[in-house]
Design a protein around this motif. Structure first.
Motif, short mmCIF file in Angstrom:
data_model
loop_
_atom_site.label_atom_id
_atom_site.label_comp_id
_atom_site.label_asym_id
_atom_site.label_seq_id
_atom_site.Cartn_x
_atom_site.Cartn_y
_atom_site.Cartn_z
N THR A 24 60.40 22.86 44.16
CA THR A 24 59.62 23.21 44.90
C THR A 24 59.21 24.22 45.29
N MET A 25 58.03 25.12 44.92
CA MET A 25 57.91 26.87 45.45
C MET A 25 57.52 26.36 46.58
N SER A 26 57.59 27.26 47.42
CA SER A 26 58.22 27.53 49.70
C SER A 26 57.12 28.43 49.23
N TYR A 27 55.86 29.37 50.50
CA TYR A 27 55.50 29.99 50.41
C TYR A 27 55.33 30.29 52.40
N ARG A 28 55.82 31.51 52.26
CA ARG A 28 55.24 31.97 54.37
C ARG A 28 53.67 32.86 54.26
N LYS A 58 47.68 35.41 53.86
CA LYS A 58 48.71 35.98 53.09
C LYS A 58 49.97 35.03 52.81
N LEU A 59 49.86 35.06 51.60
CA LEU A 59 51.36 34.27 51.04
C LEU A 59 53.04 34.67 50.47
N THR A 60 54.19 34.52 51.24
CA THR A 60 54.98 35.41 50.65
C THR A 60 56.08 34.32 49.66
N ASP A 61 56.31 34.39 48.56
CA ASP A 61 56.78 33.24 47.82
C ASP A 61 58.20 33.87 48.01
N ASP A 62 59.67 32.58 47.59
CA ASP A 62 60.61 33.05 48.12
C ASP A 62 61.38 34.16 47.72
N GLU A 63 60.42 34.86 46.63
CA GLU A 63 61.53 36.37 45.47
C GLU A 63 60.72 37.44 46.55
N GLY A 64 59.82 36.95 47.41
CA GLY A 64 59.15 38.84 48.04
C GLY A 64 57.70 38.84 47.51
N ARG A 65 57.48 37.78 46.86
CA ARG A 65 56.03 38.36 45.85
C ARG A 65 55.32 38.04 46.81
N SER A 66 54.24 38.42 47.18
CA SER A 66 53.11 38.52 47.88
C SER A 66 51.88 38.24 47.38
N GLY A 67 50.29 37.60 48.09
CA GLY A 67 49.03 37.80 47.56
C GLY A 67 48.30 37.57 49.23
N PHE A 113 37.45 28.58 50.03
CA PHE A 113 37.57 29.64 49.64
C PHE A 113 38.75 30.98 49.16
N GLY A 114 38.73 31.67 50.85
CA GLY A 114 40.50 31.91 51.35
C GLY A 114 41.08 31.77 50.71
N LEU A 115 41.22 30.62 50.89
CA LEU A 115 43.36 29.72 51.12
C LEU A 115 43.65 29.65 49.46
N GLU A 116 42.30 29.02 48.45
CA GLU A 116 42.27 28.68 47.13
C GLU A 116 42.92 30.34 46.60
N SER A 117 42.10 31.46 46.99
CA SER A 117 41.76 32.54 46.27
C SER A 117 43.06 33.25 46.22
N VAL A 118 44.13 33.45 47.88
CA VAL A 118 45.35 33.97 47.97
C VAL A 118 46.61 33.52 47.02
N GLU A 123 49.78 33.51 42.21
CA GLU A 123 50.21 32.60 41.05
C GLU A 123 50.01 33.44 40.13
N ARG A 124 49.12 34.64 39.85
CA ARG A 124 48.17 35.09 38.37
C ARG A 124 48.32 36.75 38.57
N ASN A 125 49.31 37.01 40.00
CA ASN A 125 50.08 37.63 40.34
C ASN A 125 48.82 38.85 39.78
N LEU A 126 47.55 39.05 40.10
CA LEU A 126 46.60 39.88 40.34
C LEU A 126 46.76 40.69 40.82
N ARG A 127 45.98 42.16 40.89
CA ARG A 127 46.24 43.48 40.64
C ARG A 127 44.28 43.60 40.74
N PRO A 128 44.18 44.73 41.57
CA PRO A 128 42.82 45.60 42.09
C PRO A 128 41.88 45.73 40.58
N ILE A 129 40.49 45.86 40.52
CA ILE A 129 39.95 45.60 39.24
C ILE A 129 39.28 46.73 39.43
#
Length: 351
Positions: A24-28, A58-67, A113-118, A123-129
């Motif tokens: 199970t993935m856990s997010y801060r 802001k969500l941060t996973d166990d590996e330190g990646r943030s969305g 919208f905000g929660l689904e977007s974060v 998860e998709r590792n999106l970058r600014p466009i």
């Protein structure tokens, strides 16, 4: 921030996903509120809007990646208030699991919208466009200021300009827009937005004016209040100028209802206050409506979520022409840092 939800909280429920994966993935989870004052009030039929309030998630996973995601309420369009959104975020726990996703009430569409977007951003590792300016309509101020300010936007590549009407006298507004059309180069088009502020007589006057300038006017947006939908339908048959719905379809249920009532005109989609973007993707896949993704004056975080949504929709039907997005709003704010796409830096500034 991100306080633990009180027991029995009415606004937050959890839907447990089947434990189909071995882990199970856990997010801060964290959030920070923001306020932005407009350079000048945005004047519409709804009144003068001076300060934009919202929340950055802001969500941060166990590996330190943030969305990152954004909650940008617009209560006079039917969304929750800023206070309700803040209360919801305060109820969420600091740790979220991908197998216990918060189930939001339909009265919290901006939060949804905000929660689904974060989650999607992480998860998709999106970058600014970067969105080419030719694909983005820009909102001009009213009156004399529009005559003074359109030129720099044209030089930057913008070709679609939007103006608010239905605030002053019809004759005065037409005189100003006649001057603007006289200045705009060939290839520029106007979108006129009445925000539901006209009566039927004024709507007919405006549609007559638009038809006389039909090569310069892309559409007339929400000429009448939502309650006058039948009249808007009749006007759409009588006049050549396309009509777009906005306030009439502010919610997901309103969008579906007007589609099934037979509206085949343009839909202005304020996705940030409509709820689940994934639900909109599914709807568009089944019913490829003529739509414009439009801003509610989000920061760069919400702005990027809307660009990504528009790209996803465009890829669904790549052969269908798509209208310029209604996202040219950042110039309404001072250089306060909220328009930058360096989201970690923006997050730090909010601390």
């Amino acid at each position: 921030m991100g306080l633990k939800a009180p027991i029995g909280s009415p606004s937050v429920r959890y839907l447990d996903r089947p434990a189909s994966e071995s882990f199970t993935m856990s997010y801060r989870f964290e959030f920070r509120p923001y306020q932005r004052r407009f350079r000048q009030p945005v004047r519409t039929h709804h009144g003068d809007w001076q300060v934009r309030q919202g929340l950055i998630l802001k969500l941060t996973d166990d590996e330190g990646r943030s969305g990152f995601g954004e909650v940008a309420p617009l209560p006079w369009f039917g969304s929750e208030t800023f206070e309700q959104a803040l209360d919801f975020c305060q109820q969420l726990p600091q740790q979220l699991s991908d197998q216990a996703v918060p189930s939001l009430l339909p009265t919290l569409p901006a939060c949804q919208f905000g929660l689904e977007s974060v989650f999607s951003n992480l998860e998709r590792n999106l970058r600014p466009i970067d969105l080419p300016n030719a694909q983005c309509g820009v909102l001009l101020p009213r009156g004399q200021q529009s005559l003074e300010q359109w030129s720099p936007y044209w030089k930057q590549g913008h070709r679609i300009f939007k103006c608010k009407i239905g605030v002053g006298q019809v004759a005065d507004e037409m005189e100003w827009l006649d001057q603007l059309l006289g200045q705009l180069p060939f290839g520029a088009k106007l979108r006129l937005d009445a925000n539901g502020g006209l009566n039927e007589l004024a709507a007919r006057q405006w549609l007559d004016w638009c038809d006389r300038n039909d090569q310069r006017i892309e559409f007339l947006e929400q000429p009448l209040p939502p309650r006058d939908f039948d009249t808007v339908m009749r006007l759409s048959y009588r006049y050549h100028t396309p009509i777009a719905l906005d306030e009439s379809i502010a919610s997901w249920e309103q969008l579906k209802a007007h589609f099934h009532r037979g509206w085949d005109g343009i839909y202005i989609i304020k996705a940030s206050i409509m709820g689940s973007p994934q639900r909109l993707r599914h709807f568009y896949h089944k019913y490829p409506i003529d739509l414009v993704i439009s801003s509610v004056f989000e920061t760069a975080v919400g702005h990027q979520a809307l660009i990504q949504l528009a790209i996803d929709l465009a890829m669904t039907y790549p052969d269908i022409p798509h209208r310029a997005l209604g996202l040219g709003t950042q110039q309404w704010f001072p250089d306060d840092g909220f328009s930058q796409t360096d989201w970690p830096l923006l997050w730090q500034r909010l601390a």
